[in-house]
Design an enzyme around this catalytic site. Sequence first.
Site, PDB file in Angstrom:
ATOM      1  N   LYS A  99      34.787  33.936  41.185  1.00 44.07           N
ATOM      2  CA  LYS A  99      35.914  34.883  41.545  1.00 44.07           C
ATOM      3  C   LYS A  99      37.595  34.478  41.312  1.00 44.07           C
ATOM      4  O   LYS A  99      37.655  33.503  42.171  1.00 44.07           O
ATOM      5  CB  LYS A  99      35.691  35.604  42.535  1.00 44.07           C
ATOM      6  CG  LYS A  99      36.307  37.450  42.820  1.00 44.07           C
ATOM      7  CD  LYS A  99      36.183  38.206  44.191  1.00 44.07           C
ATOM      8  CE  LYS A  99      36.688  39.327  44.184  1.00 44.07           C
ATOM      9  NZ  LYS A  99      36.443  40.114  45.308  1.00 44.07           N
ATOM     10  N   SER A 174      35.487  44.978  44.227  1.00 41.26           N
ATOM     11  CA  SER A 174      36.397  44.701  43.073  1.00 41.26           C
ATOM     12  C   SER A 174      36.184  43.090  42.745  1.00 41.26           C
ATOM     13  O   SER A 174      36.457  42.759  42.190  1.00 41.26           O
ATOM     14  CB  SER A 174      37.873  43.626  44.196  1.00 41.26           C
ATOM     15  OG  SER A 174      37.817  43.235  45.404  1.00 41.26           O
ATOM     16  N   SER A 198      33.323  45.102  48.333  1.00 40.58           N
ATOM     17  CA  SER A 198      33.642  43.918  47.387  1.00 40.58           C
ATOM     18  C   SER A 198      31.914  43.100  46.061  1.00 40.58           C
ATOM     19  O   SER A 198      32.508  43.162  45.218  1.00 40.58           O
ATOM     20  CB  SER A 198      35.070  43.700  47.166  1.00 40.58           C
ATOM     21  OG  SER A 198      35.565  44.763  47.682  1.00 40.58           O
TER      22      SER A 198
END
Lengths: 506, 95, 482
Positions: A99, A174, A198
Amino acid sequence: MTALSPVEAEPLLYNTTSNRPNPMYDKTIAEQSRALASGEISSVELTQTYLDRIRLFDGDINSFITVTEALALEQAAAADQRRAAGDANAMTGIPVAHKDLFCTQGVKTSCGSKMLDNFIAPYESTVTGKFRDAGAVMLGKTNMDEFAMGSSNENSHYGPVKNPWDKSAIPGGSSGGSAAAVAAQLAAGATGTDTGGSIRQPASHCGITGMKPTYGRVSRWGMVAYASSLDQAGPMTRSAEDAAIMLNTMAGFDNQDSTCLDHEVPDYTATLNDSLEGLTIGLPKEYFAAGLDSEVEQQIRNAIAEYEKLGANVKEVSLPNARLCIPAYYVIAPAEASSNLSRFDGVRFGHRCEDPKDLMDLYIRSRSEGFGEEVKRRIIVGTYALSAGYYDAYYRKAQQIRRLIRDDFLNAFKECDVIMGPNAPTSAFDIGSMSNDPVAMYLSDIYTLSVNLAGLPGLSVPAGMANQRPVGLQIIGQHFDEARLLNIGHRFQQATDWHQKSPALV
Amino acid sequence: MAIDASGVKKVAKLARLSIDDDAVEVTAATISSILELVDSMQAVDTLGVEPLAHPLDAIQRLRPDQVTEENQREQLQGCAPAVEEGLFLVPRVIE
Amino acid sequence: MQWETVIGLEIHVQLATKTKIFSGASTAFGAAPNTQACAVDLGLPGILPVVNEEAINMAIKFGLGIDADINKVNVFERKNYFYPDLPKGYQTTQLEKPIVGAGHVDITLADGSTKSIRIHHAHLEEDAGKSLHEDFHGMSGIDLNRAGTPLIEIVTEPDLRNAEEAVAFAKKLHSIVTTLGICDGDMSQGSMRFDVNVSVRPKGQQEFGTRTETKNLNSFKFMEAAILKEVERQIDLIEDGGTVIQETRLYNGDTGEARSMRSKEEANDYRYFPCPDLLPVIIDDSRLEKLKTEMPEMPDAKKARFIADFGLSDYDAEILSADQGTANYFEATVHASDDAKLSANWIMGELSRSLNQNSIAISASPVTADMLGGLIKRIKDNTISGKIAKEVFEVLWQGECSTADAVIEKKGLKQVTDTGAIEAMIDDVLANNTQQVENYRVAEEDKRGKMIGFFVGQCMKASKGKANPGMVNQILKQKLDG
């Protein structure tokens, strides 16, 4: 990225054709690791396969912000050498994606924000450093909601990520880029972070396995902070077994993170096959109330029935303060974020406006140009909640409620071993359908937020389809009970094949 | 609790953010709806409840007083927008 | 009208740790800009703080040194505001749960009386960086080497009533922190910085007047001058019908000018909240007990002991116990010389004059306590006179020799104590000054004492100062009066 037309591509890159059933990219990390060990494939070949697939398919899905092709091939070659030298572990040579909020030395770390579009991290996060040291290959950095603020991955400076199962749908957020990349088999596994769901929610929406560990289990050093007291990194994979393998690498004490806990790290793969006989599953009545989509509920209930077949008992429990997780979270997270994001001021790194006329101008224009709408919104809410006269009514109150929420879980765990329920009220919604209504979007986090507030570990495993889109089962454990959650997830995956399904990409 | 346009502007300035004039009303309405959402907390009796800072009620670990960081100025200033003679440049600071 | 001044101080004391409060970067003074600012100090994205144990210990020692309560549960909070020398956009500090609670510092006033000044609390926090205003094309340059240096901010009650008391307090505080070894006390490098809150009120009035805060005074002299100036300004203002407004002011020590700090006028809302990257610091009894055993003798106790053990005057004892370096030096000199009074005189006289002239700290004195002690010994045993001793001291100061004995030997400064030699010298002097001898002998008894000085002078001159002055006096008297 130059898009390669599908017809020109090697057939082995596809999973739509059946000429090569179960190609290497369709295997789990566990399987790939064995193939690397036996010499069936090299890390360079495996890495190249993923790089090719990224080139082919990601132009559309948009799951990567940066693809580190040259670095990946270099790391793959090194991994092959390491394997040849007999110095390999389960992650050596496995291509993963991170990420884009983990700082990666020498590689752009954008957090999905214009603010950090030019930021080349000068140091490595503990998590990515551990993967690098284990010999894992970094394919690149994945797309995300800006500064991890969002539940749909629509809040990215680099554009929304599409759900590989249905490109009109959001992948969740997210960590939407990581979830989509794993679901689309553009990486064997990925790291994510979970502040209010997330990891679990996008894993659920993309039909993959995702784990948020206990707060303090994984170091936050080098992870750009959203809400410090809630953020926690975890693995996003195609199976619980893979999550165990990745967590073996990620977990552990780090003296650079004051909130990281010095607690023994077990071998998470060692107990995957333990029996579930006698396991007591708690179903919070508050999680099966109005607001839950009936198709989602059906899939969750089917999954629980499967557990009963595996020898588990089910009982109803109560989390009386469950509904308060939304207000508490939407005070604590923005408040911490408003302070954490003050460092983005155009002075030492990040976006700086052109020709600032004075200091105030430098701050205001740099920040207003660099941050997107949702980030600004949360900074304003958080600033307001902390401002003079409101601290007690908002932040302190929310932290008190946080204790009530945690204590609800501790009480529930006196009656059951784990808690199960949905991750989200619905399966993935359509891109754009909620973007004008932040409050409605916040409300969809109802089942995931309290786990962060209580610091508990949570696992999402694929459990079926609702409205033709994947649904995940959320399994919540006691502090440091990751091994048991992975065991429970793994036994389910031995009995079902939802996790083996993958979207058809064209 | 609702917040009006001037309230939003004030808070935004505190956070060093600007909001375009034509967006202020909409922003105020959105922020108000978020505040309304979080205000549901106020009905809860939390008298005597200790705020929870770390979910495991952990305590701070202390670090020995030993120098572990060497000069890394070149590297750390690699992404700085304006540097001269090793200093970060900003518009003149007036005290 | 009779006015009364009310003063409260906030003092920032840089702790003498090797590293920053939240990072492993060095705190050494004087490095090239930003070479001691690591990723943590720069507030780069993703970095995290870890608390320096020594900073906690030093703050506790301060608390123990002023008889204060030590708070067992310590919470670090964020004070949020934007400023270029504040890299994270917040200062990590303490608000609700400071490490040091209420205590007191006792000061000695000019009339010899003592006054107890209450300390409200002292808290731990991180220092900011520095803005350099040299012209970088109209820009300021930011150096973050200082950012993250541990500070304790000490806040007094408004117990001080004039500039003199404020200075006495500041000096006493300096003495306490240097004795504790928690601060190097170097004010020229900003190791101690004073913020002065001043208000005036008609004598007898209970309520306080409106106060102003003058920030960042880094010498006792500037502090005194700034207070005097501000008191005068406030009284003039009120007497002219104006009112004092609460504001932050800046005093320029070089020009002696003071002005309002406009940039701080904007109402600030610091949005304090507990830092979520740090956890509560719990100070347990074992830590407290261990630190108590490490506590040095505090200045008040030391002063009392100097008076009791060495027979020093109150004044001498106060000066010699004021800072750890001087006190150590004094005790070592006494140990080497076995004469407290001479040691005190030499340290407060010749030595401190030379140190001041050359701006050298006593700990770095080229004449060590052992050297000075050796010198004093030779005065005591009459090897040299006090006057020659000053010559010897000068040679030692210049570094030509490392002991007084070596100087005396090398320069042939040994005092002449041989009666025969002195008699011969006196006979010569008397023979060469017959007129003065005549005058002496006819003079009144009470004038003779003064007149003998001439002959002593001549004799000392003849001996190049080496003749024992006591013997010269005695023999001269015999011969003249004879």
